[in-house]
Design a protein around this motif. Sequence first.
Motif, PDB file in Angstrom:
ATOM      1  N   GLU A  63       0.831  -1.200   0.000  1.00 36.61           N
ATOM      2  CA  GLU A  63       0.000   0.000   0.000  1.00 36.61           C
ATOM      3  C   GLU A  63       0.870   1.256   0.000  1.00 36.61           C
ATOM      4  O   GLU A  63       0.576   2.222  -0.716  1.00 36.61           O
ATOM      5  N   GLU A  64       1.942   1.240   0.762  1.00 37.40           N
ATOM      6  CA  GLU A  64       2.840   2.392   0.806  1.00 37.40           C
ATOM      7  C   GLU A  64       3.478   2.650  -0.564  1.00 37.40           C
ATOM      8  O   GLU A  64       3.686   3.791  -0.959  1.00 37.40           O
ATOM      9  N   GLU A  66       2.116   1.985  -3.369  1.00 40.21           N
ATOM     10  CA  GLU A  66       1.014   2.151  -4.327  1.00 40.21           C
ATOM     11  C   GLU A  66       0.849   0.967  -5.266  1.00 40.21           C
ATOM     12  O   GLU A  66       0.383   1.107  -6.402  1.00 40.21           O
ATOM     13  N   LEU A  70      -4.522   2.138  -2.305  1.00 39.49           N
ATOM     14  CA  LEU A  70      -4.839   2.839  -1.061  1.00 39.49           C
ATOM     15  C   LEU A  70      -5.515   4.185  -1.334  1.00 39.49           C
ATOM     16  O   LEU A  70      -6.282   4.671  -0.508  1.00 39.49           O
ATOM     17  N   ASN A  71      -5.262   4.774  -2.496  1.00 38.63           N
ATOM     18  CA  ASN A  71      -5.890   6.052  -2.842  1.00 38.63           C
ATOM     19  C   ASN A  71      -7.349   5.888  -3.275  1.00 38.63           C
ATOM     20  O   ASN A  71      -8.062   6.868  -3.432  1.00 38.63           O
ATOM     21  N   TYR A  75     -11.435   0.874  -1.358  1.00 42.50           N
ATOM     22  CA  TYR A  75     -10.388  -0.029  -0.876  1.00 42.50           C
ATOM     23  C   TYR A  75      -9.896   0.417   0.503  1.00 42.50           C
ATOM     24  O   TYR A  75      -9.774  -0.391   1.426  1.00 42.50           O
ATOM     25  N   ALA A  76      -9.612   1.702   0.645  1.00 41.95           N
ATOM     26  CA  ALA A  76      -9.070   2.223   1.913  1.00 41.95           C
ATOM     27  C   ALA A  76     -10.031   1.973   3.070  1.00 41.95           C
ATOM     28  O   ALA A  76      -9.604   1.597   4.164  1.00 41.95           O
ATOM     29  N   ALA A  80      -8.047  -1.985   3.163  1.00 43.47           N
ATOM     30  CA  ALA A  80      -6.660  -1.600   3.427  1.00 43.47           C
ATOM     31  C   ALA A  80      -6.209  -1.946   4.841  1.00 43.47           C
ATOM     32  O   ALA A  80      -6.877  -1.630   5.822  1.00 43.47           O
ATOM     33  N   SER A  82      -3.509  -0.617   6.017  1.00 46.71           N
ATOM     34  CA  SER A  82      -2.947   0.634   6.522  1.00 46.71           C
ATOM     35  C   SER A  82      -3.956   1.471   7.288  1.00 46.71           C
ATOM     36  O   SER A  82      -3.578   2.209   8.190  1.00 46.71           O
ATOM     37  N   THR A  83      -5.223   1.389   6.933  1.00 48.41           N
ATOM     38  CA  THR A  83      -6.241   2.179   7.624  1.00 48.41           C
ATOM     39  C   THR A  83      -6.916   1.413   8.756  1.00 48.41           C
ATOM     40  O   THR A  83      -7.562   2.014   9.609  1.00 48.41           O
TER      41      THR A  83
END
Length: 182
Positions: A63-64, A66, A70-71, A75-76, A80, A82-83
Amino acid sequence: KDQQEVTDQLGKQVRQAVEVLVQALDRIDADTQRTLLADIAEKDIYNSALPVMMRPVFLFSAEERELLPLNDAFYAENYAASTLSAQLRERADQFGEEVLERRHDTWGRLLATFRAVHGGVLHDRLQLPAYGGSLFDPDRYPFLEGRPQQTHRVMGDQLQPPKVSDGTIYRVLAKLLLLDGE
């Protein structure tokens, strides 16, 4: 030297995260009259927990960089890694950390993310190529999805995944996201 220290610390924290998950699975097994892990060797329990810890590490990195969308808001919000930790922290702040121990929806979200990365998604709200590979293979450790060993998922199956608490997932992700200070 600093890179080696970071690597060593991350390795230690991954082992701690594995222990958190294994202990949670043992509690769930006890709560289900030892039916969850009845046919699973202790070695296989540990061997399943380690890849489960590496999956979010892979997702954070992808995700970091890309490599995963993630954008994309859908998905986010829903897939994700990350979230996810921030969402759990927000729930804990809003309702109290004890609520995370009584909720069990995050494990299902993680399983859905793992499946999406492995098999891909072709939907009007999300397009994701299938990355395949053994790390995310849902048939590698089917008991983590609530299926008997040596089975393969069939579309439409009604799965009963282990009730891993959101608190457990929050503690696991914290170990994987933030390096503990010395």
